[in-house]
Design a protein around this motif. Sequence first.
Motif, PDB file in Angstrom:
ATOM      1  N   GLY A 123       8.953  23.221  45.618  1.00 20.22           N
ATOM      2  CA  GLY A 123      10.365  22.994  46.391  1.00 20.22           C
ATOM      3  C   GLY A 123      10.261  21.956  46.659  1.00 20.22           C
ATOM      4  N   GLY A 124      11.716  21.569  47.097  1.00 17.17           N
ATOM      5  CA  GLY A 124      12.137  19.904  47.203  1.00 17.17           C
ATOM      6  C   GLY A 124      13.074  20.122  48.294  1.00 17.17           C
ATOM      7  N   LEU A 125      13.841  19.023  49.185  1.00 17.14           N
ATOM      8  CA  LEU A 125      15.103  18.975  49.890  1.00 17.14           C
ATOM      9  C   LEU A 125      15.201  17.605  49.940  1.00 17.14           C
ATOM     10  CD1 LEU A 125      15.624  20.308  53.658  1.00 17.14           C
ATOM     11  CD2 LEU A 125      16.311  17.447  53.277  1.00 17.14           C
ATOM     12  N   VAL A 126      16.344  17.262  49.333  1.00 22.69           N
ATOM     13  CA  VAL A 126      17.215  16.371  49.412  1.00 22.69           C
ATOM     14  C   VAL A 126      18.054  15.920  50.271  1.00 22.69           C
ATOM     15  CG1 VAL A 126      18.479  13.950  48.074  1.00 22.69           C
ATOM     16  CG2 VAL A 126      16.601  16.132  46.919  1.00 22.69           C
ATOM     17  N   GLY A 127      18.454  14.817  51.445  1.00 24.94           N
ATOM     18  CA  GLY A 127      19.233  14.334  52.128  1.00 24.94           C
ATOM     19  C   GLY A 127      19.703  13.267  52.220  1.00 24.94           C
ATOM     20  N   ALA A 128      20.656  12.520  53.631  1.00 24.10           N
ATOM     21  CA  ALA A 128      21.268  11.287  53.980  1.00 24.10           C
ATOM     22  C   ALA A 128      21.506  11.653  54.951  1.00 24.10           C
ATOM     23  CB  ALA A 128      22.376  10.418  52.410  1.00 24.10           C
ATOM     24  N   HIS A 129      21.537  10.841  56.093  1.00 23.32           N
ATOM     25  CA  HIS A 129      22.567   9.753  56.975  1.00 23.32           C
ATOM     26  C   HIS A 129      23.689   9.932  56.717  1.00 23.32           C
ATOM     27  CE1 HIS A 129      18.399   8.059  59.987  1.00 23.32           C
ATOM     28  NE2 HIS A 129      18.318   9.771  58.536  1.00 23.32           N
ATOM     29  N   LEU A 130      24.065  10.572  57.160  1.00 25.84           N
ATOM     30  CA  LEU A 130      26.367   9.858  57.243  1.00 25.84           C
ATOM     31  C   LEU A 130      26.674  10.178  58.152  1.00 25.84           C
ATOM     32  CD1 LEU A 130      26.656  11.704  53.391  1.00 25.84           C
ATOM     33  CD2 LEU A 130      26.828   9.558  54.072  1.00 25.84           C
ATOM     34  N   GLN A 131      27.372   8.796  58.563  1.00 25.43           N
ATOM     35  CA  GLN A 131      27.885   9.187  60.207  1.00 25.43           C
ATOM     36  C   GLN A 131      27.302   9.831  60.944  1.00 25.43           C
ATOM     37  OE1 GLN A 131      31.056   6.809  60.708  1.00 25.43           O
ATOM     38  NE2 GLN A 131      29.996   6.054  58.294  1.00 25.43           N
ATOM     39  N   ARG A 132      25.746   9.310  61.944  1.00 27.25           N
ATOM     40  CA  ARG A 132      25.007  10.112  62.653  1.00 27.25           C
ATOM     41  C   ARG A 132      24.761  11.712  62.698  1.00 27.25           C
ATOM     42  NH1 ARG A 132      26.218   9.739  68.542  1.00 27.25           N
ATOM     43  NH2 ARG A 132      23.493   9.673  67.991  1.00 27.25           N
ATOM     44  N   TRP A 133      24.983  12.781  60.746  1.00 31.40           N
ATOM     45  CA  TRP A 133      25.154  13.234  61.061  1.00 31.40           C
ATOM     46  C   TRP A 133      23.907  13.214  59.458  1.00 31.40           C
ATOM     47  CZ3 TRP A 133      26.134  18.292  62.356  1.00 31.40           C
ATOM     48  CH2 TRP A 133      27.946  18.144  63.546  1.00 31.40           C
ATOM     49  N   PHE A 134      22.677  14.249  59.257  1.00 26.08           N
ATOM     50  CA  PHE A 134      21.778  14.551  58.131  1.00 26.08           C
ATOM     51  C   PHE A 134      22.732  15.545  57.048  1.00 26.08           C
ATOM     52  CE2 PHE A 134      18.726  16.264  55.448  1.00 26.08           C
ATOM     53  CZ  PHE A 134      18.138  14.833  56.002  1.00 26.08           C
ATOM     54  N   PHE A 135      22.834  15.094  55.829  1.00 24.02           N
ATOM     55  CA  PHE A 135      23.515  16.281  54.683  1.00 24.02           C
ATOM     56  C   PHE A 135      22.584  16.628  54.026  1.00 24.02           C
ATOM     57  CE2 PHE A 135      25.686  15.505  50.694  1.00 24.02           C
ATOM     58  CZ  PHE A 135      25.763  17.530  50.911  1.00 24.02           C
ATOM     59  N   VAL A 136      22.385  17.842  54.220  1.00 26.00           N
ATOM     60  CA  VAL A 136      21.237  18.440  53.398  1.00 26.00           C
ATOM     61  C   VAL A 136      22.091  18.274  51.481  1.00 26.00           C
ATOM     62  CG1 VAL A 136      19.981  20.261  52.364  1.00 26.00           C
ATOM     63  CG2 VAL A 136      19.493  19.476  54.569  1.00 26.00           C
TER      64      VAL A 136
END
Length: 148
Positions: free
Chosen positions: A54-67
């Motif tokens: 399994g895995g998760l890909v995410g990013a920081h966006l305007q102080r939120w974490f987007f999965v």
Amino acid sequence: MTVAFEIERIDGGDPALPDAVDAILDDAAAALGRPFEGLRVHLRVRDSDGNLLGGLVGAHLQRWFFVKLLAVSPEARGSGIGSLLLRKAEAIARDEGLVGIYLDTFEFQAPRFYVREGYQEIGRLPKVGDAPQRIWFAKQFNSSGSKE
């Protein structure tokens, strides 16, 4: 001023295009005083033989974490890997001072999972014909993003 242009469909995609479009968005946000953090987070789970479970890909966006992506292989479902990946992303987001996490799923995928993990529904695309609903969820930590 008129600018001549052409819209081109690129069948099969162009691997450089997403980064180029991101750069345009990033520049525009920075010009408005709201630069995107752009920090990407990749989490991977492998078994002892090195097989991807399994895995998760995410990013920081305007102080939120987007999965953007969260998946567990069929043979590993029900093992708790999905919950552990989500908790690890939450811990990273909290440690980095983000205010919460948001993500989306389709009605046939994992909405009950996210509710069970403490996420609240924040929006839906309607079901139209055989096109399923897409559901957005969020978990807000607190106004500062701290661990409390």
